[in-house]
Write an enzyme that holds these catalytic residues in place. Sequence first.
Site, PDB file in Angstrom:
ATOM      1  N   GLN A   1     -30.997  10.750  -5.458  1.00  0.00           N
ATOM      2  CA  GLN A   1     -30.179  10.114  -6.459  1.00  0.00           C
ATOM      3  C   GLN A   1     -30.106   8.507  -6.041  1.00  0.00           C
ATOM      4  OE1 GLN A   1     -28.866  11.001  -9.145  1.00  0.00           O
ATOM      5  NE2 GLN A   1     -27.473   9.314  -9.600  1.00  0.00           N
ATOM      6  N   GLU A   2     -30.162   8.075  -4.823  1.00  0.00           N
ATOM      7  CA  GLU A   2     -29.949   6.836  -4.328  1.00  0.00           C
ATOM      8  C   GLU A   2     -30.952   5.788  -4.914  1.00  0.00           C
ATOM      9  OE1 GLU A   2     -27.657   5.018  -3.177  1.00  0.00           O
ATOM     10  OE2 GLU A   2     -26.101   6.406  -2.446  1.00  0.00           O
ATOM     11  N   SER A   3     -32.308   6.346  -4.449  1.00  0.00           N
ATOM     12  CA  SER A   3     -33.298   5.493  -4.477  1.00  0.00           C
ATOM     13  C   SER A   3     -34.834   5.962  -5.265  1.00  0.00           C
ATOM     14  CB  SER A   3     -33.743   4.949  -3.221  1.00  0.00           C
ATOM     15  OG  SER A   3     -34.435   6.176  -2.324  1.00  0.00           O
TER      16      SER A   3
END
Length: 666
Positions: free
Chosen positions: A517-519
């Site tokens: 989700q982050e990167s």
Amino acid sequence: MFLPKLVSTIVLAATAVGGIDARAQTPQPGGVQYASAPVPLSPAAAASRADDDNFLLLREAARQDDASAAASYAARLPAYEIASYVDYYRLKPRLREASAVEARAFLERWKGSAIADRLRNDWLLELGKQRDWANFDQQLPLFVLNDDTQVKCYALVSRALKGERVTADARALLINPPAYGEACALLIATLAQSHQFDRDDLLAQLRLAGETHATGPAKRTAALLGGAENLTAQAVDLPALALARGLGASSIDHEIYLVAIGRMARTTLKLATVALEKNAPKLSPQEQATGWASVALAASMTLSPDAYAYWRRSAGAPLSADQLQWKTRIALRQLDWAMVRETIEAMPPQLRADPAWTYWLGRALLAQAPGQREQAHALFTRIADLNNFYGQLAMEELGLPLSIPAAGAPLASFEIAPMAANPGLRRALKFFSLRLRFEGTREWNWELRKMGERELIAAAEFARQNDILDRMVNTSERTRTEFDYTQRFPSPHNDILQPTTQSLGLDRAWVYGLIRQESRFITDARSGVGASGLMQVMPSTGAFVAKKIGLTDFVHTMLTDLRTNILLGANYMNMVLANADGSQALASAAYNAGPGRARSWRATLNAPMEGAIFAESIPYLETRTYVKNVLANATNYATLFENKPQSLKARLGVVTPSGARVNQLP
């Protein structure tokens, strides 16, 4: 002190075409690697680099609408490998003055390409501004993506001017005043003048503009209703002054005053409620309900304990989409299933069809009327094939296991070869090498539109071969009948991550779910507020964690080192999890929005709350979406790693009220 990592959109830097980090590396003390001395470029490579530099300068000149500079840089690129974009950036700054013949020549020259559709989008906006409806109407059906709100507004204006009824389409489109621009302002005025929009439509737009702090649209709509633009601007921007001025005599004055009530409630509920109570005798019952709906929305977005009572006082008010959704969330927190059902059923069809509200309507039916199990199961079945947060929850309601679909037949080399030869995908790779991720993603996605299921799997594999893992994930997610979950949920850098998670006793599936989700596995991703790397660690967070774990030589540039980023990010996850008493839902919220905000949301609980309800009622859209995605991702990763069905409900668990704690994260 932590800087919350809440951002509107992550600005992702591109990976190199030949690898995630194609630079030569030399080992350095402490495991951190830095680039070795650069190797001199060959003459051909130097010429190519010069062309790339000129192309980037051309792009920037076009973005600045500097036609002269754009022409100069374009002249230096007579044989550049992305010739269509050289032509585009040369034409774009002077599109306002360009002839229809020149625009059509570009569109014909690059027919069928992503950049031709982009130019058509730009030209349609210019044609709308010029009120050239003949050319606009001719070009609109050729606009493939048709994803520009202002183009859609101009299209409805053109239809309305021909006498067509477009009221329903306009109501569905006009939901975000900050994005209206000139086109949608023209549409509202046109519909008001032709009586396709009545007073209620205009009042809905006025309230929505106030709700979204869109001063310009609020002023223009108030003027159409006979209100004063300066007083409307004051109600939106300086509500305390507007409330001090008083209610006013006319009905439009009342509506402007109610806008001020809603704006003031965002700052202080107390002043807003006092002003509303004071003037209640002068307001009609519906005006009072409208005022309480505005107060209730503001109270909901801070999870105020009074929000539920305010919503009950708003009965009879016309509610915006955001108000309907927040009323539902507060009803969920109160387990008022009757209100949940009533409010979801009052939503417009498009909103009601959202998987979130489909799921919660099914839950309300089961809770309120157990005899309607068949109807509830029909709702769950409608979304159960979506491999997302609510699709997974719906599967569990149906008693179906959350398992990984069987993979299709292995890809053959002849299936991947066309991807390497695809001109659009090759352009995308070039853009990624230039760190122009927006353009690269546009080219990549444009090509995917033409592909079948097997081709999508092959394109995803081609992305994997080029270390563009975010495109691999995105591409593979598009399939509906053939699946490769190693593409959808990859686990790169496991040799680094697994020992780290094992030493911390941390759930590896959750860590991978968060990274995805982050990167999207872009190792040099960087957010607009400075979060860096695979785990999007803020510099201040990195410094705090480094001190806690004894990494004494930490400097913020180390966040781009893969091992350091994983080490700090995983340790931070472990810290926020401990402060959340083991709740992955609460800890994920803390990782995204900051521990202080997560603590304040938890402090609103006076009893244990179902994790899904807690996630759905997180006040920030980004964090709300983030938590759902991270936990749905983690459930899929656990299924892959453990090779057995999993439960998202069990992972969500319950979020408990906070007790007295020591050593809380700042």
